[in-house]
Design a protein around this motif. Structure first.
Motif, mmCIF file in Angstrom:
data_model
loop_
_atom_site.group_PDB
_atom_site.id
_atom_site.type_symbol
_atom_site.label_atom_id
_atom_site.label_comp_id
_atom_site.label_asym_id
_atom_site.label_seq_id
_atom_site.Cartn_x
_atom_site.Cartn_y
_atom_site.Cartn_z
ATOM 1 N N ALA A 124 36.683 69.357 -20.363
ATOM 2 C CA ALA A 124 37.776 68.432 -20.657
ATOM 3 C C ALA A 124 38.735 68.345 -19.466
ATOM 4 C CB ALA A 124 38.525 68.879 -21.908
ATOM 5 N N TRP A 125 39.039 69.480 -18.857
ATOM 6 C CA TRP A 125 39.916 69.485 -17.682
ATOM 7 C C TRP A 125 39.272 68.743 -16.515
ATOM 8 C CZ3 TRP A 125 39.797 71.484 -12.682
ATOM 9 C CH2 TRP A 125 41.028 71.567 -12.021
ATOM 10 N N ALA A 126 37.967 68.945 -16.335
ATOM 11 C CA ALA A 126 37.249 68.273 -15.248
ATOM 12 C C ALA A 126 37.236 66.763 -15.460
ATOM 13 C CB ALA A 126 35.824 68.814 -15.151
ATOM 14 N N ASP A 127 37.096 66.318 -16.709
ATOM 15 C CA ASP A 127 37.128 64.883 -16.998
ATOM 16 C C ASP A 127 38.473 64.272 -16.608
ATOM 17 O OD1 ASP A 127 34.562 64.675 -17.911
ATOM 18 O OD2 ASP A 127 35.075 64.887 -20.033
ATOM 19 N N ALA A 128 39.550 64.986 -16.937
ATOM 20 C CA ALA A 128 40.880 64.470 -16.618
ATOM 21 C C ALA A 128 41.103 64.396 -15.113
ATOM 22 C CB ALA A 128 41.947 65.351 -17.268
ATOM 23 N N LEU A 129 40.524 65.324 -14.368
ATOM 24 C CA LEU A 129 40.777 65.413 -12.932
ATOM 25 C C LEU A 129 39.803 64.581 -12.093
ATOM 26 C CD1 LEU A 129 43.001 67.098 -11.515
ATOM 27 C CD2 LEU A 129 41.194 68.638 -10.761
ATOM 28 N N ALA A 130 38.693 64.128 -12.689
ATOM 29 C CA ALA A 130 37.615 63.501 -11.917
ATOM 30 C C ALA A 130 38.075 62.366 -11.004
ATOM 31 C CB ALA A 130 36.517 63.018 -12.864
ATOM 32 N N PRO A 131 38.759 61.320 -11.499
ATOM 33 C CA PRO A 131 39.158 60.252 -10.572
ATOM 34 C C PRO A 131 40.156 60.721 -9.528
ATOM 35 C CG PRO A 131 40.144 59.925 -12.725
ATOM 36 C CD PRO A 131 39.160 61.032 -12.884
ATOM 37 N N GLY A 132 40.973 61.713 -9.876
ATOM 38 C CA GLY A 132 41.908 62.258 -8.906
ATOM 39 C C GLY A 132 41.207 62.963 -7.763
ATOM 40 N N ILE A 133 40.099 63.645 -8.069
ATOM 41 C CA ILE A 133 39.330 64.294 -7.013
ATOM 42 C C ILE A 133 38.766 63.248 -6.057
ATOM 43 C CG2 ILE A 133 37.288 65.695 -6.527
ATOM 44 C CD1 ILE A 133 37.722 67.133 -9.136
ATOM 45 N N ALA A 134 38.272 62.145 -6.610
ATOM 46 C CA ALA A 134 37.743 61.075 -5.752
ATOM 47 C C ALA A 134 38.826 60.521 -4.830
ATOM 48 C CB ALA A 134 37.155 59.963 -6.616
ATOM 49 N N LEU A 135 40.034 60.335 -5.365
ATOM 50 C CA LEU A 135 41.124 59.844 -4.527
ATOM 51 C C LEU A 135 41.541 60.890 -3.494
ATOM 52 C CD1 LEU A 135 43.401 57.974 -7.096
ATOM 53 C CD2 LEU A 135 41.796 56.999 -5.446
ATOM 54 N N ALA A 136 41.461 62.158 -3.864
ATOM 55 C CA ALA A 136 41.772 63.225 -2.907
ATOM 56 C C ALA A 136 40.785 63.197 -1.745
ATOM 57 C CB ALA A 136 41.739 64.580 -3.605
ATOM 58 N N GLN A 137 39.511 62.954 -2.047
ATOM 59 C CA GLN A 137 38.519 62.832 -0.976
ATOM 60 C C GLN A 137 38.814 61.623 -0.095
ATOM 61 O OE1 GLN A 137 35.084 63.773 -4.052
ATOM 62 N NE2 GLN A 137 34.243 63.525 -2.011
ATOM 63 N N ALA A 138 39.254 60.526 -0.719
ATOM 64 C CA ALA A 138 39.585 59.335 0.058
ATOM 65 C C ALA A 138 40.705 59.624 1.049
ATOM 66 C CB ALA A 138 39.986 58.196 -0.881
ATOM 67 N N CYS A 139 41.690 60.396 0.616
ATOM 68 C CA CYS A 139 42.790 60.772 1.519
ATOM 69 C C CYS A 139 42.309 61.759 2.581
ATOM 70 C CB CYS A 139 43.931 61.394 0.719
ATOM 71 S SG CYS A 139 44.733 60.282 -0.459
ATOM 72 N N GLY A 140 41.513 62.728 2.161
ATOM 73 C CA GLY A 140 41.070 63.763 3.085
ATOM 74 C C GLY A 140 40.194 63.237 4.204
ATOM 75 N N ARG A 141 39.434 62.177 3.955
ATOM 76 C CA ARG A 141 38.560 61.639 4.987
ATOM 77 C C ARG A 141 39.341 61.103 6.185
ATOM 78 N NH1 ARG A 141 34.408 64.321 5.448
ATOM 79 N NH2 ARG A 141 32.774 64.057 3.887
ATOM 80 N N TRP A 142 40.587 60.733 5.993
ATOM 81 C CA TRP A 142 41.379 60.262 7.121
ATOM 82 C C TRP A 142 41.727 61.405 8.070
ATOM 83 C CZ3 TRP A 142 42.258 55.424 8.763
ATOM 84 C CH2 TRP A 142 41.898 54.393 7.902
ATOM 85 N N GLY A 143 41.574 62.635 7.591
ATOM 86 C CA GLY A 143 41.728 63.758 8.494
ATOM 87 C C GLY A 143 40.655 63.760 9.570
ATOM 88 N N ASN A 144 39.464 63.233 9.235
ATOM 89 C CA ASN A 144 38.398 63.105 10.236
ATOM 90 C C ASN A 144 38.762 62.080 11.304
ATOM 91 O OD1 ASN A 144 36.363 63.282 7.353
ATOM 92 N ND2 ASN A 144 36.639 64.967 8.809
ATOM 93 N N TRP A 145 39.550 61.083 10.926
ATOM 94 C CA TRP A 145 40.019 60.102 11.909
ATOM 95 C C TRP A 145 40.934 60.773 12.937
ATOM 96 C CZ3 TRP A 145 45.095 57.467 11.847
ATOM 97 C CH2 TRP A 145 45.176 56.447 12.814
ATOM 98 N N PHE A 146 41.813 61.664 12.457
ATOM 99 C CA PHE A 146 42.694 62.375 13.377
ATOM 100 C C PHE A 146 41.902 63.269 14.332
ATOM 101 C CE2 PHE A 146 45.927 61.314 10.210
ATOM 102 C CZ PHE A 146 47.015 61.007 11.015
ATOM 103 N N ASN A 147 40.805 63.843 13.830
ATOM 104 C CA ASN A 147 40.001 64.749 14.659
ATOM 105 C C ASN A 147 38.884 64.036 15.416
ATOM 106 O OD1 ASN A 147 41.571 66.828 13.761
ATOM 107 N ND2 ASN A 147 40.018 67.762 12.460
ATOM 108 N N GLN A 148 38.774 62.712 15.247
ATOM 109 C CA GLN A 148 37.714 61.917 15.893
ATOM 110 C C GLN A 148 36.328 62.514 15.605
ATOM 111 O OE1 GLN A 148 38.256 60.257 19.805
ATOM 112 N NE2 GLN A 148 40.444 60.775 19.837
ATOM 113 N N GLU A 149 36.009 62.591 14.319
ATOM 114 C CA GLU A 149 34.726 63.141 13.894
ATOM 115 C C GLU A 149 34.188 62.323 12.726
ATOM 116 O OE1 GLU A 149 35.585 67.143 12.745
ATOM 117 O OE2 GLU A 149 36.976 66.570 11.163
ATOM 118 N N LEU A 150 32.941 62.574 12.385
ATOM 119 C CA LEU A 150 32.270 61.884 11.281
ATOM 120 C C LEU A 150 32.234 60.370 11.489
ATOM 121 C CD1 LEU A 150 33.366 63.833 8.086
ATOM 122 C CD2 LEU A 150 31.520 64.295 9.692
#
Length: 337
Positions: A124-150
């Motif tokens: 139940a907790w994982a269901d509530a957090l699922a879309p938030g995790i996806a958005l967290a990944q969307a934000c985190g991927r911009w860290g690769n832009w700062f490091n010029q990777e991926l």
């Protein structure tokens, strides 16, 4: 002729005096806050208590960071071990390198511990957090832009990302695979939110949908990357991982729908009741006064036995018997007719 492109930052860190502010870490922190904020709203909407998502995230986030780093170091061990490498670099998480598969796996262990302590179901907790995790990944991927990777193959598309020359990379314009994955994760988040509202997903199925949808995007994006990676049968390791995790997520979704249809009615039991079990409601506060009033009424109202014992008023003209009256007054003499 110059072509349009997305410029990369000249540096991935800004120094405020002696304090370094790293873009990679900043993006991850933003992602965590977004996930907790959205997860908290969804948890409350499902009947949970405010703050529960954050309390469990205290366990899940550190475990996830460790798991993500372990996965990266294990699958790319050649970057940290061997001739000319410094194993200490494996601990420099701020320089990039987090594997989402390890982050989800070990983060789930931390979340399980937090859920056990709060007495709530992990699915139940994982269901509530699922879309938030996806958005967290969307934000985190911009860290690769700062490091010029991926980044992906070289391209002259208007949205290509400019990469400057550096260790293990050549200057040029490339497919911004970090951007593709970020946009895909945003789409996954909206997909899960829509499906959850439309079909009332429960018992971990919203989380399984997120995992399956993410794997689909990660699979085709991984094919575009040109950074060094291990291959199995000519296919990148992360592609095989995406296929395997996708299959597991779909199997779980189907079996869960058959074995436990619907959605949980109670996601967080009430532990404040006076009963002996979680979720039992305490006795109403006005129960005791109501019983006291009932007892007072019972004492004030005479019983049937008392009513029969109470002497009835005498009729007019009838002799009044008293306690001291002689026995003759109670009955006529035997000789008189």
């Amino acid at each position: 002729m110059d072509i349009a492109y997305i410029p990369s930052p000249s540096t991935g860190v800004i120094h405020l005096g002696p304090i370094p502010l790293r873009g990679y870490a900043f993006c991850i922190i933003i992602g965590v806050f977004v996930a907790v904020w959205l997860g908290n709203r969804r948890w409350i909407a499902r009947g949970g208590k405010p703050g529960t998502v954050a309390d469990i995230a205290v366990w899940a986030v550190p475990f996830g960071l460790v798991g993500g780093r372990l996965y990266h170091v294990i699958t790319d061990y050649q970057l940290y071990f061997g001739e000319g490498r410094n194993w200490v670099d494996a601990f420099k998480i701020w320089e990039g390198g987090l594997g989402i598969w390890g982050a989800i796996a070990l983060g789930a262990v931390g979340a399980w511990i937090g859920c056990r302590l709060r007495g709530i179901p992990l699915p139940a907790w994982a269901d509530a957090l699922a879309p938030g995790i996806a958005l967290a990944q969307a934000c985190g991927r911009w860290g690769n832009w700062f490091n010029q990777e991926l980044y992906g193959r070289a391209t002259d598309l208007p949205w290509a990302v400019e990469i400057t020359a550096g260790p293990n990379r050549d200057a040029g314009t490339y497919h911004p695979t970090f951007l593709y994955e970020s946009l895909w994760c945003v789409g996954v988040a909206f997909l899960v939110i829509w499906a959850d509202r439309r079909f009332k997903l429960g018992h971990g199925r919203a989380f399984a949908l997120y995992v399956a949808a993410y794997c689909v995007g990660r699979g085709w994006i991984e094919y575009m990357r040109v950074d060094e990676a291990h291959h199995i049968l000519g296919v990148r390791l992360n592609v095989w991982t995406s296929i395997g995790v996708f299959v597991l997520a779909v199997v779980y979704f189907v079996l869960s729908a058959k074995l436990r249809p619907g959605r949980e009615t109670v996601v967080e039991p009430d532990r404040e009741g006076s009963g002996g079990k979680d979720g039992e409601d305490a006795a109403p506060a006005d129960a005791a006064p109501a019983d006291a009033n009932a007892d007072a009424d019972a004492e004030a109202k005479p019983s049937d036995a008392d009513a029969e014992a109470k002497p009835k008023p005498a009729k007019a003209g009838a002799p009044v018997l008293t306690k001291d009256a002689p026995a003759e007054a109670e009955a006529p003499e035997a000789g008189k007719r």
